[in-house]
Write a protein that holds these residues in place. Structure first.
Motif, mmCIF file in Angstrom:
data_model
loop_
_atom_site.group_PDB
_atom_site.id
_atom_site.type_symbol
_atom_site.label_atom_id
_atom_site.label_comp_id
_atom_site.label_asym_id
_atom_site.label_seq_id
_atom_site.Cartn_x
_atom_site.Cartn_y
_atom_site.Cartn_z
ATOM 1 N N PHE A 218 0.824 -1.211 0.000
ATOM 2 C CA PHE A 218 0.000 0.000 0.000
ATOM 3 C C PHE A 218 0.858 1.261 0.000
ATOM 4 O O PHE A 218 0.344 2.356 -0.229
ATOM 5 N N ALA A 219 2.165 1.087 0.235
ATOM 6 C CA ALA A 219 3.068 2.235 0.095
ATOM 7 C C ALA A 219 2.933 2.857 -1.294
ATOM 8 O O ALA A 219 3.165 4.051 -1.469
ATOM 9 N N LEU A 220 2.514 2.040 -2.272
ATOM 10 C CA LEU A 220 2.333 2.558 -3.638
ATOM 11 C C LEU A 220 1.204 3.584 -3.709
ATOM 12 O O LEU A 220 1.138 4.371 -4.652
ATOM 13 N N LEU A 221 0.302 3.575 -2.739
ATOM 14 C CA LEU A 221 -0.836 4.502 -2.744
ATOM 15 C C LEU A 221 -0.608 5.703 -1.834
ATOM 16 O O LEU A 221 -1.473 6.578 -1.737
ATOM 17 N N ALA A 222 0.549 5.723 -1.162
ATOM 18 C CA ALA A 222 0.805 6.804 -0.209
ATOM 19 C C ALA A 222 0.794 8.147 -0.923
ATOM 20 O O ALA A 222 1.475 8.333 -1.932
ATOM 21 N N THR B 110 -1.718 9.410 -2.466
ATOM 22 C CA THR B 110 -2.849 9.514 -3.397
ATOM 23 C C THR B 110 -4.101 9.038 -2.665
ATOM 24 O O THR B 110 -4.901 9.830 -2.208
ATOM 25 N N ASP B 111 -4.235 7.718 -2.488
ATOM 26 C CA ASP B 111 -5.418 7.182 -1.827
ATOM 27 C C ASP B 111 -5.253 7.110 -0.314
ATOM 28 O O ASP B 111 -6.224 6.893 0.400
ATOM 29 N N LEU B 112 -4.041 7.220 0.165
ATOM 30 C CA LEU B 112 -3.765 7.055 1.590
ATOM 31 C C LEU B 112 -2.894 8.199 2.090
ATOM 32 O O LEU B 112 -2.069 8.733 1.342
ATOM 33 N N ASP B 113 -3.054 8.522 3.370
ATOM 34 C CA ASP B 113 -2.185 9.497 4.029
ATOM 35 C C ASP B 113 -0.733 9.051 3.869
ATOM 36 O O ASP B 113 -0.379 7.919 4.219
ATOM 37 N N ALA B 114 0.114 9.919 3.372
ATOM 38 C CA ALA B 114 1.488 9.536 3.047
ATOM 39 C C ALA B 114 2.378 9.374 4.275
ATOM 40 O O ALA B 114 3.355 8.617 4.247
ATOM 41 N N ALA B 115 2.054 10.073 5.356
ATOM 42 C CA ALA B 115 3.008 10.215 6.466
ATOM 43 C C ALA B 115 3.553 8.892 7.014
ATOM 44 O O ALA B 115 4.783 8.723 7.092
ATOM 45 N N PRO B 116 2.694 7.942 7.416
ATOM 46 C CA PRO B 116 3.279 6.715 8.001
ATOM 47 C C PRO B 116 4.127 5.945 7.004
ATOM 48 O O PRO B 116 5.156 5.358 7.362
ATOM 49 N N TRP B 117 3.711 5.937 5.744
ATOM 50 C CA TRP B 117 4.430 5.177 4.712
ATOM 51 C C TRP B 117 5.772 5.804 4.409
ATOM 52 O O TRP B 117 6.782 5.094 4.266
ATOM 53 N N ARG B 118 5.810 7.129 4.301
ATOM 54 C CA ARG B 118 7.089 7.790 3.994
ATOM 55 C C ARG B 118 8.081 7.617 5.133
ATOM 56 O O ARG B 118 9.289 7.563 4.915
ATOM 57 N N ALA B 119 7.546 7.508 6.358
ATOM 58 C CA ALA B 119 8.427 7.391 7.527
ATOM 59 C C ALA B 119 9.152 6.048 7.578
ATOM 60 O O ALA B 119 10.178 5.913 8.266
ATOM 61 N N ILE B 120 8.650 5.071 6.836
ATOM 62 C CA ILE B 120 9.322 3.750 6.839
ATOM 63 C C ILE B 120 10.773 3.897 6.379
ATOM 64 O O ILE B 120 11.664 3.191 6.847
ATOM 65 N N PRO C 183 4.437 -3.420 -12.637
ATOM 66 C CA PRO C 183 5.535 -2.846 -11.852
ATOM 67 C C PRO C 183 5.071 -2.194 -10.552
ATOM 68 O O PRO C 183 3.887 -1.939 -10.354
ATOM 69 N N LEU C 184 6.034 -1.942 -9.685
ATOM 70 C CA LEU C 184 5.756 -1.335 -8.380
ATOM 71 C C LEU C 184 5.562 0.176 -8.517
ATOM 72 O O LEU C 184 6.346 0.979 -8.008
ATOM 73 N N THR C 185 4.472 0.533 -9.219
ATOM 74 C CA THR C 185 4.114 1.940 -9.390
ATOM 75 C C THR C 185 2.640 2.099 -9.031
ATOM 76 O O THR C 185 1.906 1.111 -8.928
#
Lengths: 447, 447
Positions: free
Chosen positions: B228-232, B234-244, B319-321
Motif C-alpha cells: 500500500f506504500a504505492l498509494l501513499a 494519493t489514496d492514503l495518508d502519506a506520512a506513516p508510509w514515507r516514515a518507513i 511494476p511497483l508503481t
C-alpha cells in the motif's frame, strides 16, 4: 508422464471447479500486456543455470522435481491454499497430515506430531526449539560434519552449541560424545544420517543408548539422507536407520530426495505432547496426533498448501516403499558404489572415502594437500568448460591425514572433488562419467 | 494473459534449454503408471477448498496468484534452482537481488541488505534476531494488535516481548509506548503498517522519533500492508508510509498483496552492515549491498529460486508503481471505502471501524456483545451455505466499548464480521456483496 498433458489437465480441472462457483467479471487492473518480451527475458535469464537435470551434472545437491510434483504443485497453486489454517486449505492440510504420517511410518514412529516446513533449516530450528524448551539451560551437541545450520540455530535460540569431533569417516566420534555428555552440560544430541558433505551416517544405534544413559534428548537430522531409510536392510546396513524409531525427533527434506521442488522440508516428533510448546495463547493446551491443526503446531504461519499437494500426488505414484521411491535412491546408491570401485582402480584419481550413500568424494592423485587443492580447482573449471559439472569439497588437514596418511600436509585445508549422484540417471552413465573425470585429471601438467 | 499458452511456452522453453545440453537416457525408476486415477483423486481432493478466487469469497486473506506469477514459478520450478548459493541458481539469485532492490526503493531505502524469505514469519524472525544481536538484554515492544508471531518469535529468541495497548482504531497507543520506553527495557519497537485483523496502520511518523529519543531500533512489519506504500499520498495518508524510509528494517509479503503464490516473504535492512550477524564461520566479515551472496545473509538455507523468478516476472508486467500494482491495491481500497459507506447507512449492519486499507469489519446490529457474537456466527454459517464466504474476527469487550459505547458488554469477547477485499474484483461487486450481507443479517430471528 507427459508434463504438457497433465499441466493442461490441471488448468482445465481448476477452471471447471471455478466455473461451478458462478461467473464474475475480471478486474482491468490485473490485465497485462507485452507478455512476450517479458517472457523471453525470463527464459533468457533462466538459461544462466547449470544443467542440474543432466547426468553430466555430477556436482552439487541439485535436480529438478519429478513431473508428478510439478503437476501437483501447479494444480494446487492455481487455488493457492494456505496450510496455516484449516479454513485456508482444508484439502491440502489433510494431504499434509497424510504425507507426514507416511514419513512417520517410514521412520518407525507410531504416535507422532509433525508437519511440512519450507526447508530443512526451519524443520531443524523447530526441533531444536522444542529441545531447548524441554532442557532449558543445557547445551546441544552435533557432529563437526553436521550442517552448519545447527550451530547457527543454537545461536538464534540462545543455546550453547557443541561440535563433536568426527571419526575417520566423517561420523560423530562416540568417545568424544561421551566425554561431552559426562560434563552434564548437554540436553540434546543431534545425529546426522547423511551429512551433506560426505553422506556420512552417524551410528544412531550406538549414540542413542549412550545419550539416554546421560538423560539426553536425541534429534536426527535426516534432511539429506532420510529417504534412504527405504533401503535399510537391503542396500544399506539397517541398524542406524531402524534406531531412528527410538529417537525423539527427525527432520527430512522431501525437496532433496523426495523428488519435490524446493520449499518442502518436514519435522516429526515422536511425542505429540510437544505440541504444547507451539501454543501461543495458552501454554497448557495439549495436542494429540488426532487433533492436528497445522498452524498451531508450526512456528511458520502462512505456508504453501501446494507443497503438500505436490508431495501427496508424488507419493501416490511413487510410494514410500523399497520398490517405489526406494528404487530411485537405490539407483543413485548403486552409481556411487560402482564409481567408488572404478576410482579405486584409477591411476590418476583416488577415492577420498568409501561412499555410505550416493555422494562420492575423490581427488586427483598428488603428493601434497596443496597440490590436490590446486588440481581439484582446475578440474572443476576445466570440467565446466567441457559441460562436465563437478563440485569441490574443502577438507581439513586432519581429515585428510586420517584417510590418506601418505599425503604431505602443506596447507591447513584443501579442496577435493565431490559428486552427488542423486539422479538415478547417474547409474546409466557412471562408467562414462568416470572416464571423463579421469581424462580431466589426466590433462594436468606434470607436477 | 492466457495461462495455457504461457505454461506450454514455459515447458517448451525449458525443454529447448535442456536439449542444448545433449541427450541422455531416462531412468526406469522414475516412470509412473496409473496417473489418471491419482490425478482424479488429487483434483477431487482439491475441490475441498473455499472459492478464494471469487469475489463472493469476501472472507480471509486468501486469493490465487496472478497468472504471471504461476508461469514464472512453473518455468523456474522445471529447473529447480536453489537461491541459497550462487551456483545453485545464478539467474534466480540475480532476480532476487533485483526484486529486493525494487522493494527497497518502494520503501525509500537507499542502501539496503535484504532477501526473499519463505514467509513473513521467517522474515520477522530475521529482523528480530538482528534486533536482539544489536540490543542484547533489551526487550522488544509490539502492538497488542500486531501479529502473534512477534510474541512467539521473542520466545524463540529468548527476548522479553512487550505488547503495547492499542488505541480505539487498533493502532499502537503512543502514550503507552512512551511509558514502556521510559523503563529503559526496550531495545526495539515493532510497528505494523496494516494489521492482519483490522488493517490498522501504526503512526510510524510519530512512533519513529519517539523510539529514537529512547535509543530504540525500529522494525516495521508491513507483511500485509507493505504494498500500500504505492498509494501513499494519493489514496492514503502519506506520512506513516514515507516514515518507513527512516526505520531500520521492514518486512513485506509478496505472497499477500504482491500477487504471488505462498512461499514469498521479504526482509530488508537499511544498514547492509547487519549482514555480519548472519555469518556463521567468521563474525567479522562485512557485507555491503554490492556483495550479496544470498545464502550468507539469510537464516534459511535451501530456498526456492522459483519464488524469485515468479515475482521478478510479475513485476515486469505489473511494476511497483501507482499505475501498475498500485492500481490492484487501489481497487480493493475503493471497495472497502464504498462498503464502509454502505454499511454506515444500513439498518441491520454496523461498521465496526472505518477501514484504513482494504479490510472491512462490521457486525449485525444488536444490543449486547453476546448477541452480536451469536448473530455473527450464524451469518458466517448461513453465508457459507449460500456461497457467500465471510469470516469472523474476535474483539475484546474494551475494544468494542471504545468504538461502540452503547453496546452492553455481557461477555469478555465477541465475534464480529471481517472481509478482506484483497481481490480487485471486490470493487465490481461491492454493492451486491453489501446487499447479500444485509439480507443475511436480516434473516435473523427477532431478538
Amino acid at each position: 508422464m507427459d508434463l504438457r498433458h497433465w499441466l493442461e489437465r490441471a488448468v482445465s480441472a481448476i477452471e471447471e471447479w471455478e466455473a461451478g462457483h458462478g461467473p464474475f467479471e475480471r478486474h482491468p487492473s490485473l490485465a497485462v500486456k507485452d507478455v512476450e518480451p517479458a517472457f523471453d527475458a525470463l527464459v533468457a535469464r533462466l538459461h544462466d543455470n547449470y544443467p542440474f537435470f543432466h547426468p553430466r551434472y555430477a556436482g552439487q545437491m541439485l535436480k529438478p522435481p519429478h513431473p508428478a510434483a510439478v503437476v501437483g504443485y501447479l494444480t494446487a497453486m492455481l487455488i493457492n491454499p494456505n496450510n496455516h489454517a484449516l479454513d485456508g486449505g482444508p484439502a491440502t492440510a489433510a494431504m499434509e497430515r497424510e504425507t507426514v504420517a507416511l514419513l512417520a511410518a517410514m521412520f518407525g514412529f507410531g504416535t507422532h506430531l509433525g508437519h511440512l516446513t519450507s526447508s530443512g533449516t526451519i524443520a531443524n530450528l523447530e526441533a531444536l526449539f522444542v529441545a531447548r524448551e524441554l532442557h532449558p539451560g543445557l547445551g546441544i551437541a552435533y557432529g563437526a560434519e553436521a550442517h552448519y545450520t545447527h550451530a547457527r540455530m543454537c545461536r538464534v535460540l540462545g543455546v550453547e552449541g557443541h561440535a563433536v569431533p568426527a571419526d575417520d569417516r566423517g561420523r560423530m566420534d562416540l568417545g568424544a560424545l561421551e566425554d561431552l555428555l559426562r560434563t552434564g552440560r548437554i540436553g540434546t544430541v543431534v545425529l546426522t544420517t547423511g551429512t551433506t558433505g560426505l553422506g556420512a551416517i552417524d551410528p544412531v544405534h550406538e549414540a542413542l543408548p549412550l545419550a539416554r544413559r546421560y538423560g539426553a534428548r536425541v534429534h536426527v537430522d535426516a534432511a539429506y539422507g532420510g529417504f534412504f531409510a527405504l533401503l535399510a536392510g537391503t542396500d544399506l546396513d539397517a541398524a542406524p536407520w531402524r534406531a531412528i524409531a527410538g529417537c525423539d525427533s527427525v527432520v527430512v527434506d522431501p525437496h532433496k530426495h523426495g523428488l519435490q521442488p524446493y520449499g518442502c522440508g518436514a519435522v516429526l516428533f515422536r511425542d505429540p505432547a510437544v505440541g504444547r510448546f507451539y501454543v501461543h495463547d495458552s501454554p497448557y493446551t495439549y495436542f494429540t496426533s488426532d487433533e492436528l491443526h497445522l498452524g498451531e503446531i508450526s512456528l511458520e504461519c502462512s505456508r504453501a498448501g501446494a507443497s503438500a499437494a505436490a508431495f501427496w500426488f508424488t507419493l501416490r505414484l511413487l510410494p514410500l516403499t523399497r520398490e517405489g521411491l526406494g528404487e530411485v535412491l537405490a539407483a543413485g546408491r548403486r552409481a556411487a558404489v560402482r564409481w567408488a570401485s572404478l576410482l579405486s582402480g584409477s591411476q590418476v584419481l583416488e577415492l577420498y572415502q568409501p561412499p555410505e550413500l550416493d555422494i562420492v568424494t575423490y581427488f586427483p592423485k598428488a603428493a601434497t594437500l596443496g597440490r590436490i587443492d590446486r588440481l581439484s580447482a582446475r578440474m572443476l573449471d576445466d570440467g565446466m568448460a567441457e559441460g562436465l559439472h563437478l563440485s569441490t569439497f574443502t577438507v581439513g588437514r586432519q581429515a585428510m591425514a586420517a584417510r590418506h596418511p601418505a599425503i604431505a600436509l602443506d596447507t591447513t585445508h584443501g579442496r577435493v572433488m565431490r559428486s552427488v549422484l542423486m539422479k538415478p540417471e547417474s547409474e546409466l552413465v557412471v562408467d562414462s562419467l568416470h572416464a571423463a573425470v579421469e581424462s580431466l585429471a589426466g590433462q594436468r601438467p606434470t607436477a
